[in-house]
Motif scaffolding. Structure first.
Motif, mmCIF file in Angstrom:
data_model
loop_
_atom_site.group_PDB
_atom_site.id
_atom_site.type_symbol
_atom_site.label_atom_id
_atom_site.label_comp_id
_atom_site.label_asym_id
_atom_site.label_seq_id
_atom_site.Cartn_x
_atom_site.Cartn_y
_atom_site.Cartn_z
ATOM 1 N N SER A 60 0.444 -1.462 0.335
ATOM 2 C CA SER A 60 0.226 0.046 -0.146
ATOM 3 C C SER A 60 0.601 1.351 0.310
ATOM 4 O O SER A 60 1.896 1.443 0.405
ATOM 5 N N ARG A 61 0.319 2.285 -0.579
ATOM 6 C CA ARG A 61 1.225 3.781 -0.760
ATOM 7 C C ARG A 61 0.144 4.544 -0.135
ATOM 8 O O ARG A 61 -1.132 4.520 -0.853
ATOM 9 N N ASP A 62 0.521 5.489 1.023
ATOM 10 C CA ASP A 62 -0.189 6.364 1.175
ATOM 11 C C ASP A 62 0.600 7.464 2.555
ATOM 12 O O ASP A 62 1.264 7.199 1.887
ATOM 13 N N ALA A 63 0.005 8.625 2.081
ATOM 14 C CA ALA A 63 0.588 9.447 2.725
ATOM 15 C C ALA A 63 0.144 10.460 4.104
ATOM 16 O O ALA A 63 -1.670 10.407 2.898
ATOM 17 N N SER A 110 3.705 15.747 -6.203
ATOM 18 C CA SER A 110 3.267 14.991 -5.119
ATOM 19 C C SER A 110 4.529 13.787 -4.205
ATOM 20 O O SER A 110 5.249 13.789 -4.811
ATOM 21 N N GLU A 111 3.816 13.675 -3.269
ATOM 22 C CA GLU A 111 4.967 12.112 -3.259
ATOM 23 C C GLU A 111 5.658 11.625 -4.131
ATOM 24 O O GLU A 111 6.012 10.349 -4.084
ATOM 25 N N PHE A 112 4.005 11.230 -4.990
ATOM 26 C CA PHE A 112 4.509 9.717 -5.953
ATOM 27 C C PHE A 112 4.513 10.691 -6.892
ATOM 28 O O PHE A 112 4.484 9.571 -8.268
ATOM 29 N N GLY A 113 4.782 11.516 -7.723
ATOM 30 C CA GLY A 113 5.706 11.986 -8.746
ATOM 31 C C GLY A 113 4.486 13.460 -9.264
ATOM 32 O O GLY A 113 3.643 13.548 -8.800
ATOM 33 N N ASP A 114 4.429 13.769 -10.494
ATOM 34 C CA ASP A 114 3.849 14.290 -10.738
ATOM 35 C C ASP A 114 2.722 13.933 -11.241
ATOM 36 O O ASP A 114 2.156 12.732 -12.193
ATOM 37 N N GLY A 115 1.269 14.695 -11.750
ATOM 38 C CA GLY A 115 0.336 14.018 -11.792
ATOM 39 C C GLY A 115 -0.911 15.303 -12.172
ATOM 40 O O GLY A 115 -0.434 16.271 -11.717
ATOM 41 N N ILE A 116 -2.067 14.856 -12.754
ATOM 42 C CA ILE A 116 -3.304 15.683 -12.404
ATOM 43 C C ILE A 116 -4.168 15.313 -11.887
ATOM 44 O O ILE A 116 -4.084 13.779 -11.076
ATOM 45 N N ARG A 117 -4.348 15.990 -11.004
ATOM 46 C CA ARG A 117 -6.063 15.542 -9.451
ATOM 47 C C ARG A 117 -7.029 16.454 -10.315
ATOM 48 O O ARG A 117 -6.937 17.894 -10.326
ATOM 49 N N ARG A 172 5.372 22.386 6.444
ATOM 50 C CA ARG A 172 4.135 21.105 6.636
ATOM 51 C C ARG A 172 5.311 20.507 7.462
ATOM 52 O O ARG A 172 7.023 20.373 7.296
ATOM 53 N N PHE A 173 4.475 19.044 7.782
ATOM 54 C CA PHE A 173 4.799 17.789 8.390
ATOM 55 C C PHE A 173 4.438 16.805 8.096
ATOM 56 O O PHE A 173 3.142 16.620 7.810
ATOM 57 N N GLY A 174 4.976 15.457 7.498
ATOM 58 C CA GLY A 174 4.069 14.243 8.150
ATOM 59 C C GLY A 174 4.327 13.043 7.505
ATOM 60 O O GLY A 174 6.165 13.318 7.974
ATOM 61 N N HIS A 175 3.438 12.393 6.814
ATOM 62 C CA HIS A 175 4.456 10.858 6.650
ATOM 63 C C HIS A 175 3.996 10.192 5.394
ATOM 64 O O HIS A 175 3.019 10.556 4.899
ATOM 65 N N VAL A 176 4.633 9.612 4.707
ATOM 66 C CA VAL A 176 4.379 9.145 3.550
ATOM 67 C C VAL A 176 5.284 7.106 3.412
ATOM 68 O O VAL A 176 5.953 7.090 3.893
ATOM 69 N N ASP A 177 3.565 6.731 2.872
ATOM 70 C CA ASP A 177 4.723 5.709 2.712
ATOM 71 C C ASP A 177 4.646 5.218 1.040
ATOM 72 O O ASP A 177 3.601 5.075 0.570
ATOM 73 N N PHE A 178 5.949 4.847 0.575
ATOM 74 C CA PHE A 178 6.097 4.630 -0.361
ATOM 75 C C PHE A 178 6.093 3.068 -0.657
ATOM 76 O O PHE A 178 6.027 2.915 -2.646
ATOM 77 N N LEU A 228 4.748 27.129 -5.569
ATOM 78 C CA LEU A 228 6.306 26.451 -4.693
ATOM 79 C C LEU A 228 6.411 25.862 -3.444
ATOM 80 O O LEU A 228 6.245 26.169 -3.023
ATOM 81 N N GLY A 229 7.482 24.510 -3.376
ATOM 82 C CA GLY A 229 7.301 24.212 -2.297
ATOM 83 C C GLY A 229 8.911 23.565 -1.815
ATOM 84 O O GLY A 229 9.228 23.129 -3.113
ATOM 85 N N TRP A 230 8.963 23.331 -1.152
ATOM 86 C CA TRP A 230 10.582 22.178 -0.985
ATOM 87 C C TRP A 230 10.237 21.167 0.292
ATOM 88 O O TRP A 230 9.755 21.513 0.769
ATOM 89 N N VAL A 231 10.186 20.621 0.221
ATOM 90 C CA VAL A 231 10.546 18.913 0.684
ATOM 91 C C VAL A 231 11.248 18.283 1.288
ATOM 92 O O VAL A 231 12.182 17.767 0.327
#
Length: 195
Positions: free
Chosen positions: A88-91, A181-188, A113-119, A146-149
């Motif tokens: 599973s992949r989630d964030a 996002s955490e899982f790469g570029d994409g359309i939302r 911001r802060f958080g957790h991601v499961d790749f 723009l952001g930096w993580v």
């Protein structure tokens, strides 16, 4: 080529809505939609689906609340599909931010911001900063940022987003954005309720 097709599709939909927008330029009480509306920009609940260039889709639930003008807090849950590894992949993430009026119809916001991601096979905590600009033109909200993580177990990443929301009513909107996002570029694609 896949990315170009997605950007072209979002552009076509946005252009079609832009042609339709002038006939809906005012609310029921004749207040122009472009009137400054920070409450509705920072108080919302949304749900969406993202298609990531790196493969796989995700479902996103996001919310934001302006608890003490001009301060707001927001958070999201992203549930990604299993991908090629079957894990599973989630964030999950939280942001604390502040907005600043730059002109009558241009708002900037800055947040940490802060958080957790499961790749999938690996997971990581993260923290970062971001800044966005947004404006309203009739029923459209247009924004970009723009952001930096920094992923504590996976290096760092520069991220970006740009998109639009179309307000069907002052409370309900639909939108599309292109973002990293955490899982790469994409359309939302998303729908949101603003209060």
């Amino acid at each position: 080529m896949k990315t170009f097709s997605k950007v072209l599709s979002v552009t076509a939909v946005t252009s079609a809505l832009a042609c339709a927008a002038p006939s809906f330029a005012q609310t029921h009480d004749n207040t122009p939609f472009e009137t400054p509306q920070t409450n509705r920009a920072f108080n919302f609940l949304s749900a969406g689906v993202a298609d990531h260039d790196g493969g796989g889709d995700s479902i996103i639930v996001e919310g934001s609340y302006q608890f003490n003008s001009p301060w707001f807090i927001s958070g999201y849950l992203r549930d990604g599909d299993d991908g090629p590894f079957g894990d599973s992949r989630d964030a999950q993430g939280l942001k604390l931010g502040r907005y600043v009026w730059l002109s009558d119809n241009l708002v900037a916001d800055f947040s940490g911001r802060f958080g957790h991601v499961d790749f999938g096979p690996e997971d990581s905590a993260f923290w970062g900063v971001e800044g966005n600009l947004r404006t309203r033109i009739d029923r459209f909200e247009i924004y970009g940022g723009l952001g930096w993580v920094d992923y504590t177990d996976a290096g760092s990443d520069n991220q970006y987003q740009f998109g639009t929301r179309f307000y069907i009513t002052p409370e309900f909107a639909v939108g599309a954005r292109y973002q990293d996002s955490e899982f790469g570029d994409g359309i939302r694609i998303e729908a949101s309720y603003h209060f």
